[in-house]
Scaffold this active site. Structure first.
Site, PDB file in Angstrom:
ATOM      1  CB  SER A   1      13.529  -3.246   3.670  1.00 10.03           C
ATOM      2  OG  SER A   1      14.586  -3.513   2.797  1.00 10.03           O
TER       3      SER A   1
ATOM      4  CE  LYS B   1      -4.222  -1.906   1.888  1.00 10.85           C
ATOM      5  NZ  LYS B   1      -4.006  -2.989   2.849  1.00 10.85           N
TER       6      LYS B   1
END
Ligand code: PNS
Length: 156
Positions: free
Chosen positions: A129, A42
């Protein structure tokens, strides 16, 4: 037999841990494909095109490394690219559990492609990450965690 390896991931953003893995995996394979998953996250930090650009810059000194993107199942992509190896980095037991599950499932779906785990280097074993993205999003300094090519884009 030539070793064609895929190092798949989201790489949002590429970290020093990814860079380390790419350099080490490139020594094991005749051809290494760093493959960015085009998923429908998203809120990605970087577009796929940006991630591909950064990964190209980071691996420019490694002549047998290619940067590509893929959709769908990793094993289907591996079949399309005639890859015989999937490379994944392992930082800790939590990684091992999820990676082992993926490796077994991938192996059931496509036994021709073997998964190889590389231990993350000690100095990168705390990097992810997800965490780096959080640091960046909240205005922290990620200079110690990501390659220069990534920092330049963050500043630019
Ligand atoms: O960097 P990431 O997010 O840890 O990478 C995960 C990735 C891309 C390797 C994994 O989600 C994947 O292979 N996705 C493709 C879809 C797929 O094949 N899923 C089944 C795995 S058993």
């Amino acid at each position: 037999m030539a070793i064609v390896a895929i190092y798949p991931g989201s790489f949002d953003p590429p970290t020093n841990g990814h860079l380390d893995l790419i350099a080490r995996a490139a020594r094991l394979a005749d051809h290494l494909i760093v493959a960015i998953l085009r998923n429908t996250q998203k809120q990605p930090l970087f577009t796929i095109a940006d991630r591909a650009e950064m990964l190209k810059e980071i691996s420019a000194h490694l002549p047998n490394v290619e940067i590509d993107c893929f959709d769908g199942l990793l094993v289907d992509y591996a079949a399309r690219r005639n890859a015989n190896l999937i490379i994944r980095g392992i930082r800790n037991i939590a990684d091992y559990e999820i990676e082992l599950q993926m490796a077994h499932l991938n192996s059931r779906m496509r036994p021709e492609t073997e998964t190889v785990f590389l231990p993350a280097s000690a100095e990168c074993s705390f990097l992810s990450s997800r965490m780096v993205k959080e640091i960046i999003t909240l205005g922290g300094d990620a200079a110690n965690f990501v390659p220069e090519a990534v920092m330049r884009r963050l500043k630019g």
